[in-house]
Motif scaffolding. Structure first.
Motif, PDB file in Angstrom:
ATOM      1  N   GLU A  50      -8.780  -2.751   5.752  1.00  0.00           N
ATOM      2  CA  GLU A  50      -9.820  -2.681   4.731  1.00  0.00           C
ATOM      3  C   GLU A  50     -10.992  -1.823   5.215  1.00  0.00           C
TER       4      GLU A  50
ATOM      5  N   HIS B 178       0.806  -1.214   0.000  1.00  0.00           N
ATOM      6  CA  HIS B 178       0.000   0.000   0.000  1.00  0.00           C
ATOM      7  C   HIS B 178       0.844   1.272   0.000  1.00  0.00           C
TER       8      HIS B 178
ATOM      9  N   ALA C 223      -9.909   1.948   5.767  1.00  0.00           N
ATOM     10  CA  ALA C 223      -9.785   2.710   4.523  1.00  0.00           C
ATOM     11  C   ALA C 223     -11.127   3.259   4.058  1.00  0.00           C
TER      12      ALA C 223
END
Length: 344
Positions: free
Chosen positions: A163, A23, A166
């Motif tokens: 996840e 990321h 975000a």
């Protein structure tokens, strides 16, 4: 010299470029994406493409397969175009590259082309070591994205938590642990499950939310049943199905898993070309294309069509259209395991 990683610093005398997590990818003349976790690698490359497209929508994207490389391909793609658009060149299977690719890429690294971003995907192994050593020594002015396999439960918990974070969704620790337990053996399916839960309208994702969608997945999940059926192992698939149902699995997600798998297979059947190009065409990740291509081998178009129709009928059956939902599920599993020959 110390190499940068996520959360800690590891000394690697032979590495003088940044090593970052998936990321943390960013534009650079050359980016090495290494490690065995294909799902994270695909995500990293996709994230880089999105960054570059946001900067300049005219970005030209090309794919190369290092194991089928022909002399001159890289230089041709990196050559300035008529309108001078920026270029992203994605290279897969560097761990199986040809000698021509090694020679020409090492030469290219000595003077990378302007406004060109070269991404090299190396899944592991000793092939291409000279190229890796050159990249890690700083030749080309790039860095390395390390996509190591997430083996520990804590690593998968961190991944799942990220996840939800975000997307600014609240999730309880108990729900996270239940989700990771249910999808412990496949990171891609874990990510997909997270995204499905994120789309839920609840203010907070709780254990009850996870159970609503994935009841029974801790011991046996729908994708395992689907994979077993697609592999033609009818008896084992039926055993897994019955175990899942006895563990409290909801029939609706089971049918959904079959529908997703078989429809993806139908998309790629008869399509040829690099997985990256097919992924762009179908709106999928390269790993999904490759998996579907393996799954669809030996299937006929008629068999796929019959199974898709039957899966739709089964979806209606488990939602109340038929009296015996269990029979409908077993009929679907049998049809898929026989590649559509017993769909009727």
């Amino acid at each position: 010299m110390a190499a940068k990683t996520t959360g800690k610093t590891v000394k690697k005398a032979s590495v003088s470029v940044d090593q970052v997590a998936w990321h943390q990818i960013r534009p650079a003349p050359v980016v090495l994406v290494s490690g065995p976790e294909q799902f994270l690698a695909d995500r990293a490359v996709r994230q880089l493409r999105d960054q570059l497209t946001a900067e300049d929508p005219s970005l030209e994207v090309n794919d190369l397969e290092a194991d089928h490389y022909q002399p001159g391909e890289l230089i041709s793609l990196a050559s300035p175009s008529l309108f001078a658009e920026p270029r992203l060149i994605r290279v897969s299977s560097v761990e199986k590259c040809t000698d021509a690719f090694l020679t020409e890429t090492l030469r290219y690294l000595e003077s990378p082309a302007d406004d060109t971003y070269l991404v090299l995907r190396h899944g592991g192994g000793v092939r291409g070591k000279k190229l890796l050593d050159a990249l890690r020594s700083g030749l080309g002015g790039g860095f390395e994205v390390v996509c190591a396999e997430l083996k520990k439960e804590t690593e998968k918990l961190d991944f799942a938590a990220a996840e939800f974070r975000a997307e600014r969704r609240r999730v309880t620790s108990v729900a996270l642990r239940a989700l990771v337990t249910a999808f412990n053996d496949d990171l891609a399916e874990l990510a997909s499950a997270c995204q499905q839960l994120i789309s839920d309208a609840a203010d907070e994702i709780t254990e009850a939310t996870v159970e609503k969608y994935y009841a029974g997945r801790v011991e046996t999940n729908a994708f395992k049943v689907a994979d077993m059926a697609i592999a033609g192992r009818q008896g084992e698939a039926l055993v897994l199905l019955r175990h899942a149902l006895s563990s409290g699995a909801d029939p609706v997600p089971v049918v959904a898993a079959f529908a997703m798998k078989v429809r993806t297979m139908a998309k790629v059947q008869g399509s040829y070309g690099p997985s990256g190009q097919l992924a762009s065409r179908f709106g999928m990740a390269p790993w999904q294309v490759e998996r579907a291509q393996r799954d669809v081998r030996g299937w006929s178009e008629d068999g796929l069509g019959r199974c898709i129709e039957l899966i739709a009928e089964t979806d209606a059956a488990v939602k109340g259209a038929e009296r015996d939902a269990i029979y409908a599920l077993e009929r679907m599993v049998t049809a898929v395991a026989t590649r559509g020959s017993l769909a009727r």
